[in-house]
Design a protein around this motif. Structure first.
Motif, PDB file in Angstrom:
ATOM      1  N   PHE A 101       0.834  -1.204   0.000  1.00  0.00           N
ATOM      2  CA  PHE A 101       0.000   0.000   0.000  1.00  0.00           C
ATOM      3  C   PHE A 101       0.872   1.258   0.000  1.00  0.00           C
ATOM      4  O   PHE A 101       0.561   2.249  -0.679  1.00  0.00           O
ATOM      5  CB  PHE A 101      -0.907  -0.027   1.233  1.00  0.00           C
ATOM      6  N   ALA A 102       1.976   1.206   0.729  1.00  0.00           N
ATOM      7  CA  ALA A 102       2.863   2.365   0.804  1.00  0.00           C
ATOM      8  C   ALA A 102       3.473   2.702  -0.554  1.00  0.00           C
ATOM      9  O   ALA A 102       3.674   3.884  -0.878  1.00  0.00           O
ATOM     10  CB  ALA A 102       3.968   2.103   1.830  1.00  0.00           C
ATOM     11  N   ILE A 103       3.775   1.692  -1.366  1.00  0.00           N
ATOM     12  CA  ILE A 103       4.335   1.954  -2.695  1.00  0.00           C
ATOM     13  C   ILE A 103       3.390   2.823  -3.518  1.00  0.00           C
ATOM     14  O   ILE A 103       3.813   3.738  -4.238  1.00  0.00           O
ATOM     15  CB  ILE A 103       4.642   0.635  -3.429  1.00  0.00           C
ATOM     16  N   GLY A 104       2.090   2.556  -3.395  1.00  0.00           N
ATOM     17  CA  GLY A 104       1.115   3.323  -4.155  1.00  0.00           C
ATOM     18  C   GLY A 104       1.021   4.780  -3.737  1.00  0.00           C
ATOM     19  O   GLY A 104       0.428   5.594  -4.465  1.00  0.00           O
ATOM     20  N   LEU A 105       1.597   5.139  -2.597  1.00  0.00           N
ATOM     21  CA  LEU A 105       1.529   6.519  -2.100  1.00  0.00           C
ATOM     22  C   LEU A 105       2.808   7.319  -2.364  1.00  0.00           C
ATOM     23  O   LEU A 105       2.842   8.532  -2.120  1.00  0.00           O
ATOM     24  CB  LEU A 105       1.250   6.511  -0.587  1.00  0.00           C
ATOM     25  N   ILE A 106       3.876   6.685  -2.835  1.00  0.00           N
ATOM     26  CA  ILE A 106       5.166   7.363  -3.003  1.00  0.00           C
ATOM     27  C   ILE A 106       5.121   8.320  -4.192  1.00  0.00           C
ATOM     28  O   ILE A 106       4.749   7.919  -5.302  1.00  0.00           O
ATOM     29  CB  ILE A 106       6.293   6.331  -3.203  1.00  0.00           C
ATOM     30  N   PRO A 107       5.508   9.578  -4.008  1.00  0.00           N
ATOM     31  CA  PRO A 107       5.595  10.511  -5.147  1.00  0.00           C
ATOM     32  C   PRO A 107       6.661  10.062  -6.144  1.00  0.00           C
ATOM     33  O   PRO A 107       7.577   9.302  -5.808  1.00  0.00           O
ATOM     34  CB  PRO A 107       5.977  11.840  -4.486  1.00  0.00           C
ATOM     35  N   SER A 108       6.573  10.550  -7.364  1.00  0.00           N
ATOM     36  CA  SER A 108       7.510  10.159  -8.420  1.00  0.00           C
ATOM     37  C   SER A 108       8.854  10.853  -8.251  1.00  0.00           C
ATOM     38  O   SER A 108       8.994  11.809  -7.466  1.00  0.00           O
ATOM     39  CB  SER A 108       6.937  10.499  -9.796  1.00  0.00           C
TER      40      SER A 108
END
Length: 509
Positions: free
Chosen positions: A130-137
């Motif tokens: 889930f955390a991966i989906g929240l990381i900015p580019s």
């Protein structure tokens, strides 16, 4: 007057039994020693473990299927091959902490129970994904983006260190001896289901969104789905009961807490089984990651194949594999684990090069045929390994031994397969490198399996026989069949054969 030598010998034997669990000869066994497996409870346990495994591998597998897109998001470079290798390096980094996860979760599972630790690994895996989906580019926060991606991957890898060993142990210890292969095959059925769900989600997004939308936000969707999936998996695993084999062992050893084995005992007494497990997991996971994780990227980057098209072919291969996996589990109970695994290794030795030539042909049907050939070899592993690997270890150290050996092997050989193969193809320019890699793994698999005893239809080491009903238990008592894989506990000479007395079985009250 008691003989102190005999008393000390008995004390030493009791302590040694605590290191290995249940161990009796057939003539010592009573009807009450045999475990009667509740069929409905078995189905619930297998279903929950398999579904939980599917959820974990949906989380873990999505990363591999979306690797090309992640390369553009997190790693700045004008070279798509360099981006792919950087993304796969982050993928492989998670495997470096898997043995550490096995070292932590395995002993906890052997000490406090299988199902509690499986619930914990589910929560951690879902949180990391889930955390991966929240990381900015990278474009927004620079180098912090790939750094945060690495941290999330390490959380995934650490939690996965306790997943497969625990789930395989859980199902094996719940199953009857005669159907352990069939029941264990549902674990990999769940894995394939998770892979298909992950690949299907990524493919649907790629086909329905523009490239700009996919790079902007579409790639986040499959990672964010992990949150609710994790909560569902946690609920299912918390509803499970502890395995009969672990309960029996715990009742036996709780009175002698000092005799409970530690990690040093496992490495000292079970090092041969650890090495065998590493060898079997090597060929199993090299084949798995080569086909299911690396091949979509190989088709896209090396062969210039459309990304969504390659993923669709892999999904079709896995859809065919799912029912065949259950059939393979049934065959492993009938034919034995050794013929299944050695046969698959021989097939890889003979068919890897023809398969890669078909995959490189550019023709859709021939590519599918090449992928499916590798898939059939993989089915022999996925259907028989979940029952073969837990049977290598004794009950007191099964979770620890399987988790540590499994994750060490996956970290060194399986998880690095996509990265090493991509690098070798880039360096040599030889598209047949994946075939050579598979053939080398198959040779190791054959040599290892030749040292492994057949365990189909036998009780797990350190656990009493497990049957479906009292009638089967009575038949087993009367049959005189061996009830232990090993003739004696390691380090203890087998007893001299004695005349077997007539068996008296009281009618049930």
């Amino acid at each position: 007057m008691h003989d102190p030598v005999a008393r000390n010998a008995q004390s030493g034997a009791a302590a040694q039994h605590a290191q290995f669990g249940w161990f009796k000869s057939h003539r010592e066994m009573a009807i009450d020693d045999i475990t009667l497996v509740d069929r409905s409870l078995l189905k619930r346990a297998v279903g929950a473990a398999a579904l939980g495994n599917a959820m974990e591998w949906f989380d873990f597998g999505v990363y591999g299927y979306i690797a090309v897109t992640l390369g553009h998001v997190f790693f700045p470079s004008g070279n798509p091959t360099v981006q792919l290798i950087a993304t796969l390096a982050t993928f492989a980094a998670a495997f470096l902490v898997r043995p550490l996860g096995g070292l932590v979760f395995g002993p906890l599972g052997d000490r406090y129970g299988r199902h509690k630790i499986l619930a914990l690994t589910m929560v951690m895996m879902a949180a990391g994904t889930f955390a991966i989906g929240l990381i900015p580019s990278y474009d927004r926060i620079g180098l912090a983006a790939p750094a945060l991606l690495l941290v999330a991957r390490l959380v995934q890898g650490f939690s996965t260190g306790g997943e497969y060993g625990g789930a395989a142990t859980f199902i094996a210890e719940y199953s009857t001896d005669q159907k352990r292969g069939l029941m264990g095959s549902w674990l990999e059925f769940g894995t394939l289901g998770g892979y298909i769900a992950g690949a299907g989600t990524v493919t649907a997004l790629q086909m329905s969104l523009s490239d700009a939308d996919m790079l902007s936000w579409g790639w986040r969707v499959p990672f964010l789905v992990a949150g609710p999936l994790g909560l569902l998996g946690l609920y299912m695993r918390l509803k499970l009961e502890e395995t009969p084999a672990f309960q029996a062992y715990s009742e036996q050893v709780d009175a002698r807490e000092a005799d409970r084995p530690g990690l040093s005992d496992m490495f000292r007494l079970h090092w041969r089984q650890l090495l065998k497990c590493v060898g079997l997991v090597l060929v199993f996971n090299v084949t798995d990651y080569m086909l299911l994780t690396y091949m979509p990227n190989y088709l896209t980057v090396t062969m210039g194949y459309a990304e969504s098209k390659g993923l669709l072919l892999i999904i079709l291969v896995m859809l065919v594999m799912m029912p065949l996996n259950v059939v393979g589990g049934l065959f492993s109970d009938r034919l034995g684990r050794r013929p299944m695994i050695i046969g698959a290794c021989v097939a890889l030795m003979v068919l890897s090069i023809p398969s890669m030539l078909l995959i490189g042909s550019g023709n859709d049907w021939l590519i599918f045929l090449g992928l499916m050939t590798l898939g059939l070899a993989l089915v022999c592993f996925t259907s028989s390994m979940p029952s073969t690997l837990p049977a290598l270890f004794y009950t007191p150290v099964r979770y620890s031994g399987l988790s540590i050996a499994f994750n060490l092997s996956v970290s060194l050989f399986g998880g690095t397969t996509p990265l090493v193969t991509a690098w070798l193809v880039s360096r040599t320019g030889d598209p047949l490198v994946p075939a050579y890699y598979l053939m080398g793994a198959a040779a190791i698999g054959i040599l290892t399996m030749l040292t492994v005893r057949e365990t189909a239809g036998m009780p797990l080491r350190g656990s009493p026989p497990a049957v479906e009903n009292r009638g089967e238990a009575i038949a087993l008592i009367k049959s005189g069949q061996p009830v232990t894989v090993d003739d004696a506990i390691p380090g203890m000479a087998p007893e001299a054969p004695k005349a077997r007395p007539a068996v008296m079985i009281a009618s049930p009250a």
